[in-house]
Scaffold this motif. Sequence first.
Motif, PDB file in Angstrom:
ATOM      1  N   ALA A  66     -50.906  19.587   1.570  1.00 22.73           N
ATOM      2  CA  ALA A  66     -49.573  19.968   2.054  1.00 22.73           C
ATOM      3  C   ALA A  66     -48.488  19.591   1.043  1.00 22.73           C
ATOM      4  CB  ALA A  66     -49.295  19.297   3.395  1.00 22.73           C
TER       5      ALA A  66
ATOM      6  N   ARG B  55     -44.515  18.713  17.886  1.00 25.85           N
ATOM      7  CA  ARG B  55     -44.633  20.167  17.734  1.00 25.85           C
ATOM      8  C   ARG B  55     -45.032  20.568  16.317  1.00 25.85           C
ATOM      9  NH1 ARG B  55     -39.753  20.333  20.739  1.00 25.85           N
ATOM     10  NH2 ARG B  55     -38.583  20.741  18.817  1.00 25.85           N
TER      11      ARG B  55
ATOM     12  N   ASP C  97     -45.766  15.107   9.618  1.00 25.37           N
ATOM     13  CA  ASP C  97     -47.123  14.630   9.330  1.00 25.37           C
ATOM     14  C   ASP C  97     -47.127  13.155   8.929  1.00 25.37           C
ATOM     15  OD1 ASP C  97     -48.409  16.961   9.958  1.00 25.37           O
ATOM     16  OD2 ASP C  97     -48.571  17.682   7.888  1.00 25.37           O
TER      17      ASP C  97
ATOM     18  N   ASP D 164     -57.585  12.973   6.631  1.00 25.24           N
ATOM     19  CA  ASP D 164     -56.180  13.232   6.949  1.00 25.24           C
ATOM     20  C   ASP D 164     -55.302  13.115   5.699  1.00 25.24           C
ATOM     21  OD1 ASP D 164     -56.584  13.698   9.661  1.00 25.24           O
ATOM     22  OD2 ASP D 164     -56.341  11.587  10.201  1.00 25.24           O
TER      23      ASP D 164
ATOM     24  N   THR E 205     -46.405  18.515  13.621  1.00 23.85           N
ATOM     25  CA  THR E 205     -47.451  17.855  12.841  1.00 23.85           C
ATOM     26  C   THR E 205     -48.782  18.593  12.879  1.00 23.85           C
ATOM     27  OG1 THR E 205     -48.596  15.765  12.460  1.00 23.85           O
ATOM     28  CG2 THR E 205     -48.212  16.382  14.756  1.00 23.85           C
ATOM     29  N   THR E 206     -49.533  18.466  11.796  1.00 21.90           N
ATOM     30  CA  THR E 206     -50.883  19.025  11.734  1.00 21.90           C
ATOM     31  C   THR E 206     -51.936  17.919  11.818  1.00 21.90           C
ATOM     32  OG1 THR E 206     -50.890  18.909   9.312  1.00 21.90           O
ATOM     33  CG2 THR E 206     -50.076  20.953  10.301  1.00 21.90           C
ATOM     34  N   VAL E 207     -51.495  16.673  11.950  1.00 25.38           N
ATOM     35  CA  VAL E 207     -52.418  15.532  12.024  1.00 25.38           C
ATOM     36  C   VAL E 207     -52.950  15.410  13.450  1.00 25.38           C
ATOM     37  CG1 VAL E 207     -52.687  13.042  11.747  1.00 25.38           C
ATOM     38  CG2 VAL E 207     -51.203  14.327  10.178  1.00 25.38           C
ATOM     39  N   ALA E 208     -54.266  15.492  13.601  1.00 27.42           N
ATOM     40  CA  ALA E 208     -54.873  15.394  14.930  1.00 27.42           C
ATOM     41  C   ALA E 208     -54.906  13.931  15.376  1.00 27.42           C
ATOM     42  CB  ALA E 208     -56.284  15.965  14.907  1.00 27.42           C
TER      43      ALA E 208
ATOM     44  N   ALA F 226     -55.846  16.103   3.438  1.00 25.13           N
ATOM     45  CA  ALA F 226     -55.109  17.261   3.945  1.00 25.13           C
ATOM     46  C   ALA F 226     -53.614  17.124   3.658  1.00 25.13           C
ATOM     47  CB  ALA F 226     -55.344  17.405   5.452  1.00 25.13           C
TER      48      ALA F 226
ATOM     49  N   ARG G   3     -41.902  19.417   7.640  1.00 23.31           N
ATOM     50  CA  ARG G   3     -43.309  19.403   8.044  1.00 23.31           C
ATOM     51  C   ARG G   3     -44.018  18.177   7.456  1.00 23.31           C
ATOM     52  NH1 ARG G   3     -42.911  25.109   7.552  1.00 23.31           N
ATOM     53  NH2 ARG G   3     -43.694  25.138   5.414  1.00 23.31           N
TER      54      ARG G   3
END
Length: 223
Positions: free
Chosen positions: A177, A146, A85, A170, A148-151, A173, A81
């Motif tokens: 993580a 699928r 990211d 970012d 990543t949590t980075v917008a 965040a 993960r």
Amino acid sequence: GAALAFSPPRTRWQSSGRAAWMGRRLSQGKTDMAKSAKEKSATAKLAKSAPAKPQAALARLKTPTDLGDNAVKDIAAVLNRLLADSFALYLKTKNFHWHVSGPHFRDYHLLLDEQAAEILGATDDIAERVRKIGGQTLKSVNQIARMTTVAPNEADYVEPADMLAELMEDNKAFTVALREAHTVADDHEDIATASLIENWIDTTERRVWFLFETLRPAMTSGH
């Protein structure tokens, strides 16, 4: 009475021809047997070289480690993960590096290039740590998208200050993580992974610091 059937004796040439025919049959039989054996050997070789079944293939990539299976699974999951990211944050930082504009162009352009290189530089260490403990890491951009949590930011134009502020959030965040991943490594007594994560936390906090200071309004003293 009935006439007895009479078979004339075979001539020397007839006997010779039959012997030759028998010889050819015997030779053909040997050839067929050899061909059959060769085909069986080829089939066996193909079976050996055929792709391994999924479980067997996974076993080939299972690097020996003293960590338990659950530890490998949990640590590999959090590292992958982080890797997803990292790639997403790298591309977003490069996007802003390429599209920044305005009077501070040179400073922002160089700052974002430096930060992007730093982010990308850590990706190999993250992926290789997964492999060192016997896990499997990312294989495609589809997996990155699928996981990543980075917008992403695909706007045609973004104000420079908004770019820096967005990247600062970012990176903050990402620090969170990293701390969560550190907890997982600690829980499984994986000192090496925890040590690497500590270094990544430090470099990520450094990026947050630089972005924060760059965003501060200029003071009359020139600082």
